[in-house]
Design a protein around this motif. Structure first.
Motif, PDB file in Angstrom:
ATOM      1  N   ILE A   1       0.824  -1.202   0.000  1.00 41.82           N
ATOM      2  CA  ILE A   1       0.000   0.000   0.000  1.00 41.82           C
ATOM      3  C   ILE A   1       0.857   1.250   0.000  1.00 41.82           C
ATOM      4  O   ILE A   1       1.912   1.300   0.635  1.00 41.82           O
ATOM      5  N   THR A   2       0.431   2.263  -0.751  1.00 41.33           N
ATOM      6  CA  THR A   2       1.075   3.572  -0.746  1.00 41.33           C
ATOM      7  C   THR A   2      -0.009   4.632  -0.511  1.00 41.33           C
ATOM      8  O   THR A   2      -1.169   4.436  -0.877  1.00 41.33           O
ATOM      9  N   PRO A   3       0.344   5.740   0.113  1.00 41.38           N
ATOM     10  CA  PRO A   3      -0.656   6.781   0.382  1.00 41.38           C
ATOM     11  C   PRO A   3      -1.228   7.380  -0.899  1.00 41.38           C
ATOM     12  O   PRO A   3      -0.534   7.466  -1.925  1.00 41.38           O
ATOM     13  N   LYS A   4      -2.464   7.791  -0.818  1.00 38.82           N
ATOM     14  CA  LYS A   4      -3.119   8.487  -1.933  1.00 38.82           C
ATOM     15  C   LYS A   4      -3.595   9.848  -1.434  1.00 38.82           C
ATOM     16  O   LYS A   4      -4.299   9.940  -0.432  1.00 38.82           O
ATOM     17  N   SER A   5      -3.169  10.903  -2.124  1.00 41.47           N
ATOM     18  CA  SER A   5      -3.533  12.255  -1.707  1.00 41.47           C
ATOM     19  C   SER A   5      -3.249  13.220  -2.842  1.00 41.47           C
ATOM     20  O   SER A   5      -2.321  13.010  -3.628  1.00 41.47           O
ATOM     21  N   SER A   6      -4.050  14.290  -2.911  1.00 39.96           N
ATOM     22  CA  SER A   6      -3.830  15.300  -3.956  1.00 39.96           C
ATOM     23  C   SER A   6      -2.615  16.169  -3.672  1.00 39.96           C
ATOM     24  O   SER A   6      -2.210  16.960  -4.521  1.00 39.96           O
ATOM     25  N   SER A   7      -2.003  16.036  -2.494  1.00 37.16           N
ATOM     26  CA  SER A   7      -0.815  16.835  -2.185  1.00 37.16           C
ATOM     27  C   SER A   7       0.469  16.006  -2.169  1.00 37.16           C
ATOM     28  O   SER A   7       1.496  16.443  -1.677  1.00 37.16           O
ATOM     29  N   ILE A   8       0.414  14.792  -2.744  1.00 35.71           N
ATOM     30  CA  ILE A   8       1.599  13.935  -2.861  1.00 35.71           C
ATOM     31  C   ILE A   8       2.130  14.006  -4.279  1.00 35.71           C
ATOM     32  O   ILE A   8       1.369  13.967  -5.254  1.00 35.71           O
ATOM     33  N   LEU A   9       3.455  14.083  -4.422  1.00 40.04           N
ATOM     34  CA  LEU A   9       4.059  14.026  -5.746  1.00 40.04           C
ATOM     35  C   LEU A   9       3.833  12.638  -6.349  1.00 40.04           C
ATOM     36  O   LEU A   9       4.115  11.625  -5.692  1.00 40.04           O
ATOM     37  N   PRO A  10       3.302  12.543  -7.577  1.00 39.90           N
ATOM     38  CA  PRO A  10       3.084  11.231  -8.201  1.00 39.90           C
ATOM     39  C   PRO A  10       4.408  10.608  -8.630  1.00 39.90           C
ATOM     40  O   PRO A  10       4.928  10.867  -9.712  1.00 39.90           O
ATOM     41  N   SER A  11       4.961   9.787  -7.765  1.00 39.74           N
ATOM     42  CA  SER A  11       6.287   9.198  -7.979  1.00 39.74           C
ATOM     43  C   SER A  11       6.256   8.130  -9.066  1.00 39.74           C
ATOM     44  O   SER A  11       5.450   7.191  -9.006  1.00 39.74           O
ATOM     45  N   ILE A  12       7.151   8.247 -10.031  1.00 38.67           N
ATOM     46  CA  ILE A  12       7.262   7.237 -11.090  1.00 38.67           C
ATOM     47  C   ILE A  12       7.770   5.929 -10.506  1.00 38.67           C
ATOM     48  O   ILE A  12       7.319   4.845 -10.879  1.00 38.67           O
ATOM     49  N   THR A  13       8.690   6.021  -9.547  1.00 32.59           N
ATOM     50  CA  THR A  13       9.186   4.821  -8.875  1.00 32.59           C
ATOM     51  C   THR A  13       8.053   4.132  -8.124  1.00 32.59           C
ATOM     52  O   THR A  13       7.902   2.910  -8.172  1.00 32.59           O
TER      53      THR A  13
END
Length: 343
Positions: A240-252
């Protein structure tokens, strides 16, 4: 590390993550509504107006990428079109002209090819880091978008971002916010990073690798780990990874989500990661282009210290994910279609 180093004098297995002046960089100018063709230059100094919006109003964005040497000596890029798409989103957020995706990838290939001798040898653990950026320039003073811009990309050989490579390190949950709700957290802009310097410094002064940020609205959910994304593996094998509109969408991060589901047969999810529920995780880590994967040994949450898998040993799932990802990047593991671009 001196900036006038030459490739033949580098100990490739002992590189840090610091600036080294290489031979060429790519630069293109936006003026009168369009980008020029761009060119390679040996000049590593930018000459810009004192009124440039990048200096006063933060109208700038950047990307982070790497080029990898494979066992047969060839050079490859990892998902460069995803970097081009993310830079497009950053530009749109800051009202800057988009550098076209195809031109972006061609520019990256040109600058890597021109600095081919700086790409570390296969098997050394080092890579060629690539830093594309766009800045607003010109004679401005009012708070409005610039009329002129620079797109540039430079490169340098680097070792691991966190010293020690794939070894667990400890992090501190900070009371500072990385980004505002509905702000620029999802864009890769310099202001996000400038604001993280103080909490990062305070974490390091307490012997932690970096700060962990909670969501800016409620301070109940994990969002980012320093300049990287967070992931956790639950005791029932949910990645699981966090989901939020203020998180950078990491390609990794998105690459790991795909690999976890399709190569490791794990269940995967992007969702809320509540700080008071971290006991569900048997392993945790930070991920990003620079860090690749940094296993999290322990997390300091106010007066409590929580250990995940171990403070000294890397968890087995994290290790498998790391080997799969790095194997694809270095050409040792078959890549999903479209992930690799040869230089």
């Amino acid at each position: 590390m001196t900036t006038d180093l030459r490739p033949e004098n580098i100990d490739w297995k002992d590189l840090g993550f610091s600036y080294i002046k290489t031979d060429y960089r790519f630069i293109s100018y936006y003026k009168d509504g369009s980008w020029d063709e761009g060119t390679l230059t040996e000049d590593n100094q930018l000459h810009i107006s004192e009124g440039s919006t990048a200096l006063h109003y933060g109208q700038q964005c950047f990307e982070g990428m790497k080029a990898y040497r494979t066992a047969d000596g060839s050079i490859q890029l990892f998902r460069p079109y995803e970097n081009a798409k993310r830079m497009k989103l950053s530009c749109e957020r800051l009202l800057m002209p988009v550098f076209p995706e195809e031109k972006f990838v061609e520019a990256i290939k040109k600058v890597v090819k021109a600095n081919e001798e700086w790409v570390p040898p296969y098997g050394t653990g080092s890579t060629l880091y690539i830093r594309p950026f766009i800045i607003g320039i010109g004679d401005n003073i009012g708070v409005k978008p610039a009329d002129e811009y620079i797109f540039s990309a430079f490169v340098m050989p680097v070792g691991p971002y966190f010293k020690g490579g794939l070894k667990p390190s400890n992090f501190l949950v900070t009371d500072y916010d990385r980004a505002a709700p509905k702000g620029t957290g999802a864009a890769k802009v310099g202001g996000n990073y400038a604001g993280s310097l103080l909490p990062g410094k305070e974490a390091k002064e307490r012997s932690f690798s970096d700060a962990v940020y909670l969501d800016p609205e409620t301070h109940t959910k994990i969002e980012e780990v320093g300049a990287a994304n967070f992931f956790g593996i639950t005791k029932d094998d949910l990645f699981i990874t966090p989901k939020s509109s203020s998180i950078l969408p990491s390609i990794t991060k998105y690459s790991l989500l795909w690999l976890a589901e399709n190569r490791l047969n794990l269940k995967v999810s992007e969702g809320d990661v509540y700080i008071d529920q971290i006991n569900q995780f048997k392993e945790a880590g930070a991920c990003g282009t620079a860090a690749v994967i940094a296993p999290i040994g322990g997390l300091q949450i106010k007066d409590d210290f929580h250990v995940f898998y171990s403070e000294t040993e890397v968890g087995p799932v994290t290790k498998r994910l790391y080997n799969e990802l790095v194997g694809i990047q270095t050409g040792d593991v078959e890549a999903p279609e479209g992930w690799i671009v040869k230089v």
